[in-house]
Design an enzyme around this catalytic site. Structure first.
Site: not given
Length: 456
Positions: A153, A274, A280, A287
């Site tokens: 979880h 970024s 970043k 992804e």
């Protein structure tokens, strides 16, 4: 293009709508291999002479060379790869080329070509899966005996080795490879010789042709052979499942690479920046892979929807099987290659994972096991430790900071040796059951996989 019963030329718009050569051209090598084997079957049946067969084979091999060199012009007016190759062959060698399509339809021809294509791609994808497994094993070995929290979880549960976590994906990928191998067995059956739907009165030795093409056997029902694409659906399911496993690993990597976790560092070569925020370092490979798994599932759904309502036998709808098939194969192949490269450059941050694994709550289950080993029924032990956890949170003191007297307030079964099971190293060593993450077990599993992947 068609003559015979047709008095009008096919509309240019219909040609454009119905052409498939813009994507099925990639079947060329398999189409040529199938035609060469078919020509040998025609010799055996007395339809072709040995000289005619040689002309056909030489002509087809020359066309294949031109296609591979990028010098062959595919014509949209000829619809598909099959007619483009046959038409060019006949133009070059004359009557012998016109005999090639005897006892054959494009229906059994394309079914054969797609099976040959899928067979070759399965072998290639399985090789990429093995490379991915090897990268995971290598990364796990670099991680050594680094401990991290295991989660359920997305909440910290029990301590595991980082290597054990990666090896979970090695196991998943192995099942994916096995599924692909099983799929290969079922599709390696030759439909060539089934004709349009009912075979031909010109009898060919189908087993002879199948042997030339490396098929294990021949189809036993001509209608089924030309009309079904369950082997495509099965392959796309296997690819989708593989994509889902890569997506799950992607999610782990994305979390681990975040500042909140900081468990791994990805190389600059496999991350992006970024356009606005200069600090970043985004895990784009993971992804994108997570996103592309949706595309793989979509392609599977397209095929299942395509074939679910088709009457017997061949229907032109089946032309739509190739683009989802080709796309899924291209997508999973690139995903495996780039993910393998990314994992090879990924490092575990042992200080971060060890700090997280030092959370004393991770050993709550070990305390329950301790009570069981001292005669307390598990359900009672579970309740005792639950109360002890609540007490620890209330007092803001870890288990290791508590006195024996405090432990015994919750159960008289606690003795002076309770502190031994609160040691992380001891706790990991104790997890020695089959499949559990003790250092010795993990070491054995790494050795097993290293050997298995080396001998493939």
């Amino acid at each position: 293009m068609w003559k015979g019963r047709f008095a009008q030329e096919t509309s240019a718009l219909v040609q454009r709508y119905g052409e498939s050569v813009s994507f099925d051209w990639r079947l060329y090598a398999h189409d040529i291999a199938g035609s060469i084997a078919h020509s040998k079957g025609l010799v055996k049946a007395g339809i072709l002479t040995a000289d005619e067969q040689q002309q056909i084979e030489t002509g087809l091999l020359a066309i294949r060379q031109e296609i591979e060199a990028g010098n062959f012009e595919f014509k949209e007016s000829l619809e598909d790869v099959h007619m483009n190759i046959e038409s060019e062959l006949t133009k070059r060698i004359g009557p012998a080329g016109a005999k090639l399509h005897t006892a054959r339809s494009r229906n059994d021809q394309v079914a054969t070509d797609v099976r040959l294509y899928c067979r070759a791609e399965i072998d290639r994808i399985r090789s990429l899966v093995s490379a991915m497994q090897a990268a995971l094993v290598e990364c796990a070995e670099r991680g050594g005996e680094t401990v991290m929290p295991g989660y359920t979880h997305l909440q910290r549960g029990q301590p595991v080795l980082f290597a054990h976590h990666l090896l979970a994906y090695v196991e998943m990928l192995n099942r994916d490879s096995d599924r692909l191998a099983d799929c290969r067995k079922r599709l390696n059956v030759m439909p060539l010789g089934s004709g349009a739907l009912a075979g031909s009165t010109i009898i060919l030795d189908r087993e002879f042709v199948a042997q030339h093409l490396g098929f294990d056997s021949v189809t036993q029902n001509s209608m089924d052979a030309v009309s079904d694409r369950d082997f495509v659906a099965e392959l796309l399911f296997s690819i989708s499942m593989l994509g889902v496993h890569l997506s799950r690993l992607s999610e782990d990597v994305i979390l681990w690479a975040s500042a909140e976790f900081g468990f791994v560092t990805l190389s600059d070569a496999h991350t992006t920046g970024s356009s606005l925020m200069p600090q970043k370092k985004n895990p784009d490979v993971a992804e994108l892979t997570r996103g592309k798994s949706a595309r793989l599932i979509g392609n599977l759904m397209s095929i299942l929807t395509l074939i679910k309502g088709l009457p017997m036998t061949y229907n032109r709808d089946l032309q739509e099987d190739k683009e989802p098939l080709f796309d899924s194969i291209d997508t999973i192949s690139l995903a495996l290659e780039v993910f393998t490269e990314m994992i090879t450059g990924m490092d575990v941050n042992a200080a971060k994972t060890t700090a997280a694994a030092s959370d004393p709550m991770l050993l709550a289950t070990d305390l329950a096991d301790y009570l069981v080993n001292h005669g307390v029924p598990f359900r009672q032990a579970h309740e005792v430790i639950g109360k002890l956890v609540a007490y620890s949170i209330e007092q803001q003191r870890a288990f290791g900071e508590m006195s024996l007297e405090e432990f015994q307030r919750f159960s008289p079964a606690f003795a002076a040796d309770v502190t031994a099971c609160l040691n992380l190293e001891t706790a990991m060593t104790a997890r020695k059951g089959i499949g559990a993450p003790s250092p010795q077990n993990v070491k054995s599993q790494l050795a097993r996989w290293r050997k298995a992947l080396t001998t493939e």
